[in-house]
Design a protein around this motif. Structure first.
Motif, short mmCIF file in Angstrom:
data_model
loop_
_atom_site.label_atom_id
_atom_site.label_comp_id
_atom_site.label_asym_id
_atom_site.label_seq_id
_atom_site.Cartn_x
_atom_site.Cartn_y
_atom_site.Cartn_z
N SER A 1 -16.02 18.38 -17.71
CA SER A 1 -16.84 17.36 -17.06
C SER A 1 -17.03 16.22 -18.01
O SER A 1 -17.78 16.33 -18.95
N ALA A 2 -16.31 15.13 -17.77
CA ALA A 2 -16.26 14.04 -18.74
C ALA A 2 -17.08 12.83 -18.32
O ALA A 2 -17.13 11.86 -19.05
N HIS A 3 -17.74 12.87 -17.18
CA HIS A 3 -18.42 11.67 -16.70
C HIS A 3 -19.81 11.54 -17.26
O HIS A 3 -20.50 10.57 -16.98
N ILE A 4 -20.25 12.48 -18.09
CA ILE A 4 -21.57 12.38 -18.69
C ILE A 4 -21.45 12.71 -20.16
O ILE A 4 -20.67 13.58 -20.55
N LYS A 5 -22.15 11.99 -21.00
CA LYS A 5 -22.03 12.18 -22.44
C LYS A 5 -22.50 13.58 -22.83
O LYS A 5 -23.50 14.08 -22.36
N SER A 6 -21.75 14.23 -23.70
CA SER A 6 -22.08 15.58 -24.15
C SER A 6 -22.07 15.62 -25.66
O SER A 6 -21.28 14.93 -26.31
N PHE A 7 -22.97 16.41 -26.25
CA PHE A 7 -23.07 16.50 -27.69
C PHE A 7 -22.98 17.96 -28.13
O PHE A 7 -23.18 18.87 -27.36
N GLY A 8 -22.69 18.18 -29.40
CA GLY A 8 -22.58 19.53 -29.91
C GLY A 8 -23.94 20.19 -30.05
O GLY A 8 -24.95 19.53 -30.22
N PHE A 9 -23.94 21.53 -30.02
CA PHE A 9 -25.18 22.28 -30.15
C PHE A 9 -25.33 22.80 -31.56
O PHE A 9 -24.37 23.28 -32.16
N THR A 10 -26.51 22.71 -32.12
CA THR A 10 -26.80 23.37 -33.37
C THR A 10 -27.08 24.82 -33.09
O THR A 10 -27.31 25.22 -31.95
N ARG A 11 -27.10 25.64 -34.11
CA ARG A 11 -27.33 27.06 -33.93
C ARG A 11 -28.71 27.32 -33.32
O ARG A 11 -28.85 28.10 -32.39
N SER A 12 -29.75 26.62 -33.82
CA SER A 12 -31.10 26.87 -33.31
C SER A 12 -31.22 26.47 -31.86
O SER A 12 -31.84 27.17 -31.06
N SER A 13 -30.61 25.34 -31.48
CA SER A 13 -30.69 24.91 -30.09
C SER A 13 -29.86 25.81 -29.20
O SER A 13 -30.17 26.00 -28.03
N SER A 14 -28.77 26.38 -29.74
CA SER A 14 -27.97 27.33 -28.97
C SER A 14 -28.77 28.57 -28.65
O SER A 14 -28.72 29.09 -27.54
N VAL A 15 -29.53 29.05 -29.63
CA VAL A 15 -30.40 30.21 -29.39
C VAL A 15 -31.44 29.89 -28.34
O VAL A 15 -31.73 30.67 -27.45
N LEU A 16 -32.00 28.68 -28.43
CA LEU A 16 -33.02 28.27 -27.47
C LEU A 16 -32.45 28.24 -26.06
O LEU A 16 -33.06 28.76 -25.12
N ALA A 17 -31.27 27.64 -25.90
CA ALA A 17 -30.67 27.53 -24.57
C ALA A 17 -30.36 28.91 -24.00
O ALA A 17 -30.63 29.19 -22.84
N SER A 18 -29.79 29.78 -24.84
CA SER A 18 -29.44 31.11 -24.37
C SER A 18 -30.69 31.90 -24.00
O SER A 18 -30.71 32.65 -23.04
N SER A 19 -31.76 31.73 -24.80
CA SER A 19 -33.00 32.45 -24.51
C SER A 19 -33.63 31.95 -23.22
O SER A 19 -34.21 32.71 -22.47
N LYS B 1 -42.61 18.39 -25.53
CA LYS B 1 -41.49 18.68 -26.43
C LYS B 1 -40.66 19.84 -25.90
O LYS B 1 -39.43 19.84 -25.98
N LYS B 2 -41.31 20.86 -25.36
CA LYS B 2 -40.58 21.99 -24.79
C LYS B 2 -39.72 21.52 -23.62
O LYS B 2 -38.56 21.92 -23.48
N TYR B 3 -40.29 20.68 -22.78
CA TYR B 3 -39.55 20.14 -21.65
C TYR B 3 -38.32 19.40 -22.14
O TYR B 3 -37.20 19.63 -21.66
N LEU B 4 -38.50 18.49 -23.11
CA LEU B 4 -37.39 17.70 -23.62
C LEU B 4 -36.33 18.56 -24.29
O LEU B 4 -35.14 18.28 -24.19
N SER B 5 -36.75 19.64 -24.94
CA SER B 5 -35.80 20.53 -25.59
C SER B 5 -35.03 21.36 -24.58
O SER B 5 -33.80 21.48 -24.66
N VAL B 6 -35.73 21.95 -23.62
CA VAL B 6 -35.09 22.79 -22.61
C VAL B 6 -34.04 22.01 -21.84
O VAL B 6 -32.97 22.54 -21.52
N PHE B 7 -34.31 20.74 -21.56
CA PHE B 7 -33.37 19.95 -20.76
C PHE B 7 -32.43 19.11 -21.61
O PHE B 7 -31.78 18.19 -21.11
N GLY B 8 -32.35 19.43 -22.92
CA GLY B 8 -31.28 18.91 -23.76
C GLY B 8 -31.54 17.64 -24.52
O GLY B 8 -30.62 17.11 -25.14
N TYR B 9 -32.75 17.13 -24.51
CA TYR B 9 -33.02 15.85 -25.15
C TYR B 9 -33.53 15.97 -26.58
O TYR B 9 -33.40 15.04 -27.36
N LEU B 10 -34.11 17.09 -26.91
CA LEU B 10 -34.71 17.28 -28.22
C LEU B 10 -34.09 18.50 -28.87
O LEU B 10 -34.17 19.61 -28.34
N GLN B 11 -33.46 18.30 -30.02
CA GLN B 11 -32.79 19.40 -30.72
C GLN B 11 -33.74 20.01 -31.74
O GLN B 11 -33.65 19.75 -32.94
#
Length: 348
Positions: A318-336, A74-84
């Protein structure tokens, strides 16, 4: 010059100290995550084989299933953007959100789509890879003044030249030539940017090595970041290579436990020019280093097409790959997670 390096290092260190309240969110992977996943591969074979081979609808996955050590996946999937999910909520329950994340990962990498933790999935997430998420990037500079590359919007619109600095104390002359060659290849083939070597203080892009300090999983071999300097409001690109890896030059034999410096340089330069990850295995922007393709330095037609699209758009991104919005909790995770790298450029 030494004072300049020390000041920048202290600024980064200060960011880490100021944000100690986020330390609970920094993913604490085991220092041998890749090896651990491969060992767990064997234990996962005890799961119901019907689940391994079938792809039931998500609506039928109403009863969560608990699997030992699933929290690491789950940590892997979250760090690389798959699990919010917030890192504090990681557990060993195979819930609907995790199944959906696994399915997305399998679809992206052209694996057999099952939604289950099968051998193929476990093998793939154990491969070495780029540290930048595949999706759901935090594009803002509002937290920690550090972010993943945000297309070519990190430098002023209309920029045609970026300066760079390669520290002689970090790289051999041969390795420095490899990095210059990678920059030159991007410039000559895509014709969207020129690169000029400058002193440290003037450089838009700075190369170096980082020490992960065992705070990230061992599958990551390199990354690139954008740092916003508060004093000048200037943004800098940083390309880091994992200091514990053994890097080889194009003229050297590439063993399975060694990594090609030129390939990783091409990949990270692509990020700083605006490209996100591509799921085309031939692309230099493919995020994973496959055993069959440890050396990947040629810019493909699709790579060039993607970057031309970025630089010809009125509002480039960068429009060639699908991108989604970040929630606050996932934003904190990415920044950390950015701080989890604790990169230490040892310039002299």
């Amino acid at each position: 010059m030494m004072i300049s390096y020390l000041v920048e290092f202290l600024l980064i260190l200060l960011l880490i100290i100021v944000n100690t309240t986020l330390s609970a969110y920094i993913p604490q992977f085991s220092p041998s995550f890749g090896k651990q996943i491969m060992k767990e591969n064997a234990s996962k074979k005890s799961l119901d084989k019907s689940k391994q081979e079938s792809s039931p609808p998500l609506d039928s996955q109403l009863s969560p299933t608990e699997n030992q050590d699933l929290s690491q996946i789950k940590k892997y999937l979250s760090v690389f953007g798959y699990l919010q999910q917030n890192v504090e909520s990681f557990d060993d329950v195979l819930d609907k959100e995790t199944i959906s994340a696994i399915i997305t990962y399998q679809q992206n990498f052209n694996l057999k789509v099952t939604g289950n933790i099968n051998d193929e999935f476990l093998e793939h997430i154990a491969f070495p890879r780029c540290g930048i998420p595949d999706m759901n990037l935090n594009h803002g500079h509002d937290t920690l003044n550090v972010s993943w590359p945000n297309g070519n919007k990190w430098f002023p619109k209309g920029t045609k030249n970026l300066s760079y600095f390669i520290p002689e104390s970090e790289f051999t002359l041969e390795a420095m030539a490899v990095l210059r060659n990678a920059l030159s290849r991007w410039s000559k083939i895509t014709k969207v940017m020129n690169f000029t070597e400058t002193p440290y203080d003037d450089a838009d892009i700075k190369f170096g090595f980082y020490n992960s300090n065992d705070k990230i999983e061992d599958v990551v071999v390199g990354f690139s970041l954008i740092i916003l300097q508060q004093s000048s409001k200037r943004k800098l690109g940083v390309i880091g290579f994992d200091n514990i890896r053994e890097w080889v030059l194009p003229s050297e034999y590439l063993w399975s436990w060694k990594f090609d410096l030129e390939s990783e340089a091409m990949h990270q330069i692509g990020h700083l020019l605006g490209l996100d990850h591509s799921y085309d295995e031939e692309s230099v922007m493919y995020p994973t280093i496959l055993p069959s393709q440890q050396r990947r330095v040629q810019i493909t037609a699709s790579d060039n097409q993607n970057i031309q699209q970025i630089y010809t758009q009125s509002n480039p991104t960068s429009a060639h790959i699908k991108s989604f919005g970040f929630t606050r909790s996932s934003s904190v995770l990415a920044s950390s997670f950015l701080l989890g790298f604790v990169f230490l450029f040892l310039f002299n």
